[in-house]
Design a protein around this motif. Structure first.
Motif, PDB file in Angstrom:
ATOM      1  N   LEU A   1      -4.013  33.132  12.646  1.00 20.48           N
ATOM      2  CA  LEU A   1      -2.868  33.150  11.739  1.00 20.48           C
ATOM      3  C   LEU A   1      -2.355  31.729  11.483  1.00 20.48           C
ATOM      4  O   LEU A   1      -1.965  31.398  10.365  1.00 20.48           O
ATOM      5  CB  LEU A   1      -1.753  34.028  12.308  1.00 20.48           C
ATOM      6  N   GLY A   2      -2.363  30.891  12.524  1.00 18.62           N
ATOM      7  CA  GLY A   2      -1.957  29.505  12.348  1.00 18.62           C
ATOM      8  C   GLY A   2      -2.906  28.750  11.427  1.00 18.62           C
ATOM      9  O   GLY A   2      -2.476  27.908  10.631  1.00 18.62           O
ATOM     10  N   GLU A   3      -4.180  29.058  11.506  1.00 23.93           N
ATOM     11  CA  GLU A   3      -5.170  28.422  10.636  1.00 23.93           C
ATOM     12  C   GLU A   3      -4.951  28.817   9.179  1.00 23.93           C
ATOM     13  O   GLU A   3      -5.043  27.983   8.267  1.00 23.93           O
ATOM     14  CB  GLU A   3      -6.581  28.800  11.092  1.00 23.93           C
ATOM     15  N   VAL A   4      -4.637  30.095   8.970  1.00 21.87           N
ATOM     16  CA  VAL A   4      -4.373  30.573   7.610  1.00 21.87           C
ATOM     17  C   VAL A   4      -3.123  29.902   7.061  1.00 21.87           C
ATOM     18  O   VAL A   4      -3.094  29.437   5.914  1.00 21.87           O
ATOM     19  CB  VAL A   4      -4.210  32.107   7.592  1.00 21.87           C
ATOM     20  N   LEU A   5      -2.069  29.838   7.862  1.00 17.45           N
ATOM     21  CA  LEU A   5      -0.822  29.197   7.439  1.00 17.45           C
ATOM     22  C   LEU A   5      -1.071  27.752   7.028  1.00 17.45           C
ATOM     23  O   LEU A   5      -0.600  27.299   5.974  1.00 17.45           O
ATOM     24  CB  LEU A   5       0.200  29.262   8.574  1.00 17.45           C
ATOM     25  N   ALA A   6      -1.801  27.020   7.850  1.00 20.07           N
ATOM     26  CA  ALA A   6      -2.075  25.604   7.581  1.00 20.07           C
ATOM     27  C   ALA A   6      -2.950  25.404   6.349  1.00 20.07           C
ATOM     28  O   ALA A   6      -2.844  24.384   5.660  1.00 20.07           O
ATOM     29  CB  ALA A   6      -2.727  24.964   8.802  1.00 20.07           C
ATOM     30  N   SER A   7      -3.782  26.379   6.047  1.00 18.32           N
ATOM     31  CA  SER A   7      -4.706  26.251   4.911  1.00 18.32           C
ATOM     32  C   SER A   7      -3.988  26.306   3.559  1.00 18.32           C
ATOM     33  O   SER A   7      -4.477  25.766   2.567  1.00 18.32           O
ATOM     34  CB  SER A   7      -5.744  27.370   4.952  1.00 18.32           C
ATOM     35  N   ARG A   8      -2.847  27.007   3.512  1.00 16.46           N
ATOM     36  CA  ARG A   8      -2.107  27.223   2.266  1.00 16.46           C
ATOM     37  C   ARG A   8      -2.957  27.941   1.225  1.00 16.46           C
ATOM     38  O   ARG A   8      -2.689  27.864   0.015  1.00 16.46           O
ATOM     39  CB  ARG A   8      -1.577  25.903   1.699  1.00 16.46           C
ATOM     40  N   ASN A   9      -3.969  28.656   1.681  1.00 16.36           N
ATOM     41  CA  ASN A   9      -4.923  29.323   0.784  1.00 16.36           C
ATOM     42  C   ASN A   9      -4.759  30.834   0.889  1.00 16.36           C
ATOM     43  O   ASN A   9      -5.095  31.423   1.913  1.00 16.36           O
ATOM     44  CB  ASN A   9      -6.348  28.907   1.166  1.00 16.36           C
ATOM     45  N   ARG A  10      -4.261  31.460  -0.163  1.00 15.19           N
ATOM     46  CA  ARG A  10      -4.026  32.905  -0.152  1.00 15.19           C
ATOM     47  C   ARG A  10      -5.314  33.686   0.081  1.00 15.19           C
ATOM     48  O   ARG A  10      -5.298  34.766   0.681  1.00 15.19           O
ATOM     49  CB  ARG A  10      -3.384  33.335  -1.493  1.00 15.19           C
ATOM     50  N   ASP A  11      -6.446  33.166  -0.343  1.00 19.11           N
ATOM     51  CA  ASP A  11      -7.712  33.884  -0.211  1.00 19.11           C
ATOM     52  C   ASP A  11      -8.130  34.080   1.243  1.00 19.11           C
ATOM     53  O   ASP A  11      -8.954  34.948   1.538  1.00 19.11           O
ATOM     54  CB  ASP A  11      -8.823  33.141  -0.958  1.00 19.11           C
ATOM     55  N   LEU A  12      -7.590  33.267   2.157  1.00 19.46           N
ATOM     56  CA  LEU A  12      -7.988  33.361   3.560  1.00 19.46           C
ATOM     57  C   LEU A  12      -7.175  34.396   4.341  1.00 19.46           C
ATOM     58  O   LEU A  12      -7.570  34.791   5.435  1.00 19.46           O
ATOM     59  CB  LEU A  12      -7.858  31.990   4.230  1.00 19.46           C
ATOM     60  N   ALA A  13      -6.049  34.828   3.812  1.00 16.54           N
ATOM     61  CA  ALA A  13      -5.201  35.797   4.505  1.00 16.54           C
ATOM     62  C   ALA A  13      -5.669  37.220   4.201  1.00 16.54           C
ATOM     63  O   ALA A  13      -6.516  37.441   3.335  1.00 16.54           O
ATOM     64  CB  ALA A  13      -3.747  35.618   4.084  1.00 16.54           C
ATOM     65  N   ALA A  14      -5.092  38.182   4.910  1.00  9.85           N
ATOM     66  CA  ALA A  14      -5.442  39.586   4.711  1.00  9.85           C
ATOM     67  C   ALA A  14      -4.867  40.102   3.390  1.00  9.85           C
ATOM     68  O   ALA A  14      -3.949  39.496   2.823  1.00  9.85           O
ATOM     69  CB  ALA A  14      -4.907  40.412   5.878  1.00  9.85           C
ATOM     70  N   PRO A  15      -5.363  41.234   2.895  1.00 11.02           N
ATOM     71  CA  PRO A  15      -4.817  41.813   1.665  1.00 11.02           C
ATOM     72  C   PRO A  15      -3.351  42.217   1.833  1.00 11.02           C
ATOM     73  O   PRO A  15      -2.878  42.454   2.941  1.00 11.02           O
ATOM     74  CB  PRO A  15      -5.697  43.058   1.445  1.00 11.02           C
ATOM     75  N   THR A  16      -2.649  42.305   0.711  1.00  8.03           N
ATOM     76  CA  THR A  16      -1.252  42.735   0.708  1.00  8.03           C
ATOM     77  C   THR A  16      -1.152  44.168   1.220  1.00  8.03           C
ATOM     78  O   THR A  16      -1.866  45.048   0.749  1.00  8.03           O
ATOM     79  CB  THR A  16      -0.677  42.664  -0.719  1.00  8.03           C
ATOM     80  N   PHE A  17      -0.274  44.397   2.191  1.00  7.95           N
ATOM     81  CA  PHE A  17      -0.137  45.731   2.754  1.00  7.95           C
ATOM     82  C   PHE A  17       0.762  46.590   1.868  1.00  7.95           C
ATOM     83  O   PHE A  17       1.509  46.088   1.030  1.00  7.95           O
ATOM     84  CB  PHE A  17       0.437  45.641   4.184  1.00  7.95           C
ATOM     85  N   MET A  18       0.685  47.906   2.034  1.00  7.21           N
ATOM     86  CA  MET A  18       1.423  48.857   1.208  1.00  7.21           C
ATOM     87  C   MET A  18       2.941  48.630   1.288  1.00  7.21           C
ATOM     88  O   MET A  18       3.467  48.160   2.296  1.00  7.21           O
ATOM     89  CB  MET A  18       1.094  50.290   1.654  1.00  7.21           C
ATOM     90  N   PRO A  19       3.681  48.957   0.211  1.00  8.40           N
ATOM     91  CA  PRO A  19       5.121  48.692   0.175  1.00  8.40           C
ATOM     92  C   PRO A  19       5.965  49.737   0.904  1.00  8.40           C
ATOM     93  O   PRO A  19       7.151  49.483   1.173  1.00  8.40           O
ATOM     94  CB  PRO A  19       5.436  48.724  -1.318  1.00  8.40           C
ATOM     95  N   ASP A  20       5.384  50.879   1.238  1.00  7.78           N
ATOM     96  CA  ASP A  20       6.151  52.042   1.690  1.00  7.78           C
ATOM     97  C   ASP A  20       7.157  51.766   2.803  1.00  7.78           C
ATOM     98  O   ASP A  20       8.258  52.317   2.803  1.00  7.78           O
ATOM     99  CB  ASP A  20       5.202  53.146   2.162  1.00  7.78           C
ATOM    100  N   GLY A  21       6.815  50.938   3.763  1.00 11.73           N
ATOM    101  CA  GLY A  21       7.675  50.745   4.931  1.00 11.73           C
ATOM    102  C   GLY A  21       8.576  49.535   4.864  1.00 11.73           C
ATOM    103  O   GLY A  21       9.182  49.158   5.868  1.00 11.73           O
ATOM    104  N   LEU A  22       8.710  48.917   3.679  1.00 14.82           N
ATOM    105  CA  LEU A  22       9.474  47.675   3.570  1.00 14.82           C
ATOM    106  C   LEU A  22      10.928  47.953   3.176  1.00 14.82           C
ATOM    107  O   LEU A  22      11.190  48.660   2.199  1.00 14.82           O
ATOM    108  CB  LEU A  22       8.834  46.747   2.542  1.00 14.82           C
ATOM    109  N   TYR A  23      11.854  47.375   3.937  1.00 17.06           N
ATOM    110  CA  TYR A  23      13.288  47.561   3.718  1.00 17.06           C
ATOM    111  C   TYR A  23      13.989  46.206   3.680  1.00 17.06           C
ATOM    112  O   TYR A  23      13.865  45.421   4.624  1.00 17.06           O
ATOM    113  CB  TYR A  23      13.912  48.378   4.855  1.00 17.06           C
ATOM    114  N   LEU A  24      14.702  45.929   2.592  1.00 14.97           N
ATOM    115  CA  LEU A  24      15.628  44.800   2.590  1.00 14.97           C
ATOM    116  C   LEU A  24      16.796  45.214   3.473  1.00 14.97           C
ATOM    117  O   LEU A  24      17.528  46.160   3.143  1.00 14.97           O
ATOM    118  CB  LEU A  24      16.105  44.499   1.174  1.00 14.97           C
ATOM    119  N   ALA A  25      16.976  44.539   4.596  1.00 15.16           N
ATOM    120  CA  ALA A  25      17.926  45.014   5.608  1.00 15.16           C
ATOM    121  C   ALA A  25      19.286  44.359   5.517  1.00 15.16           C
ATOM    122  O   ALA A  25      20.320  45.023   5.647  1.00 15.16           O
ATOM    123  CB  ALA A  25      17.350  44.795   7.011  1.00 15.16           C
TER     124      ALA A  25
END
Length: 278
Positions: free
Chosen positions: A233-257
């Motif tokens: 995860l640190g390597e992905v963060l440092a890369s600044r490359n969206r292609d290296l991270a995992a796909p976007t997860f589903m929205p169902d469980g997301l709450y603005l708290a």
């Protein structure tokens, strides 16, 4: 020196709004009027008998919920705060409700930047992502929680999350259509807790990029599945490359708290709006 104000006093009204995002195409208004903002402004206009434009603390996407969204609008109407709550709720669908209202007088002689603003006055924002981690999906949690049928190692995800704390360029977790001026944000905290079959990710940051939380959750799940190591995860963060991270997860469980503001505004916010199950 006393400033004389001619005409009616303009008030900036802040509202705390809660909604189930399942039926709506996100918060921001669209031509089809199937958004939370559309419904809120229709209800405000019906109650106040005049058009009132709203500004929110943070837009949410299709299917994303809010425990406490904060919006503001300006009006010359002088009504009790409880009237704005009960009156507007009369015209809202069951999936949206105004929880509180608070008036902030606007001084026409003062720089508008010094007045309360739902978006620009916010100091931090907190999201929850609720994940149902069990082999069989639950129809009762459809639209209310994300689902992963394979077992997840929470300890590994917690270890990976530590690298995200602090100020970073989060381009690797930014959607292609994100309109934020800068990808640099400050992550205050990222807590991951298992409660039975539910895993709750609680993320607090100065602000968020488009799809940032869902992209982070997707990448943390990769670590929890042991497809990769926490160091990845640190390597992905440092890369600044969206292609290296995992796909976007589903929205169902997301709450603005929660939206954090300076206490000087006196907003009657809940200290920690509860999730439906806790």
């Amino acid at each position: 020196m006393t400033v004389e104000v001619s005409g009616p006093l303009t008030r900036r009204i802040a509202l705390g709004v809660q909604y189930d995002g399942t039926p709506w195409n996100g918060y921001q208004k669209q031509p089809d009027r199937k958004t939370v903002q559309d419904q809120l402004e229709i209800a405000l206009e019906t109650f106040a008998r005049t058009r009132l434009a709203t500004t929110c603390a943070g837009r949410t996407d299709t299917g994303v919920h809010a425990l406490e969204q904060v919006v503001h609008f300006d009006t010359e109407l002088d009504r009790p705060m409880q009237s704005w709550v009960r009156g507007v709720n009369t015209f809202l669908p069951d999936s949206i409700a105004v929880r509180w209202a608070h008036a902030i007088p606007v001084d026409p002689e003062r720089d508008p930047l010094l007045d309360f603003h739902a978006r620009f006055s916010a100091r931090a924002r907190t999201y929850h992502y609720v994940l149902y981690n069990t082999p069989v999906r639950s129809p009762l949690l459809a639209g209310r929680a994300g689902w992963m049928f394979r077992p997840l190692d929470v300890t590994l995800m917690q270890e990976a999350a530590r690298v995200l704390i602090g100020t970073h360029d989060f381009s690797a977790f930014r959607a292609a259509g994100c309109q934020a001026k800068s990808p640099v944000k400050h992550m205050h905290s990222l807590d991951i807790v298992r409660r039975g079959d539910l895993i709750v990710f609680t993320v607090c940051a100065s602000a968020f990029l488009h799809h940032m939380v869902r992209n982070l959750v997707g990448s943390l799940i990769y670590v929890g599945l042991e497809r990769t190591t926490p160091a990845w995860l640190g390597e992905v963060l440092a890369s600044r490359n969206r292609d290296l991270a995992a796909p976007t997860f589903m929205p169902d469980g997301l709450y603005l708290a929660k939206i954090d503001y300076d206490p000087k505004w006196g907003l009657p916010q809940e200290s920690a709006p509860p999730l439906p199950w806790f």
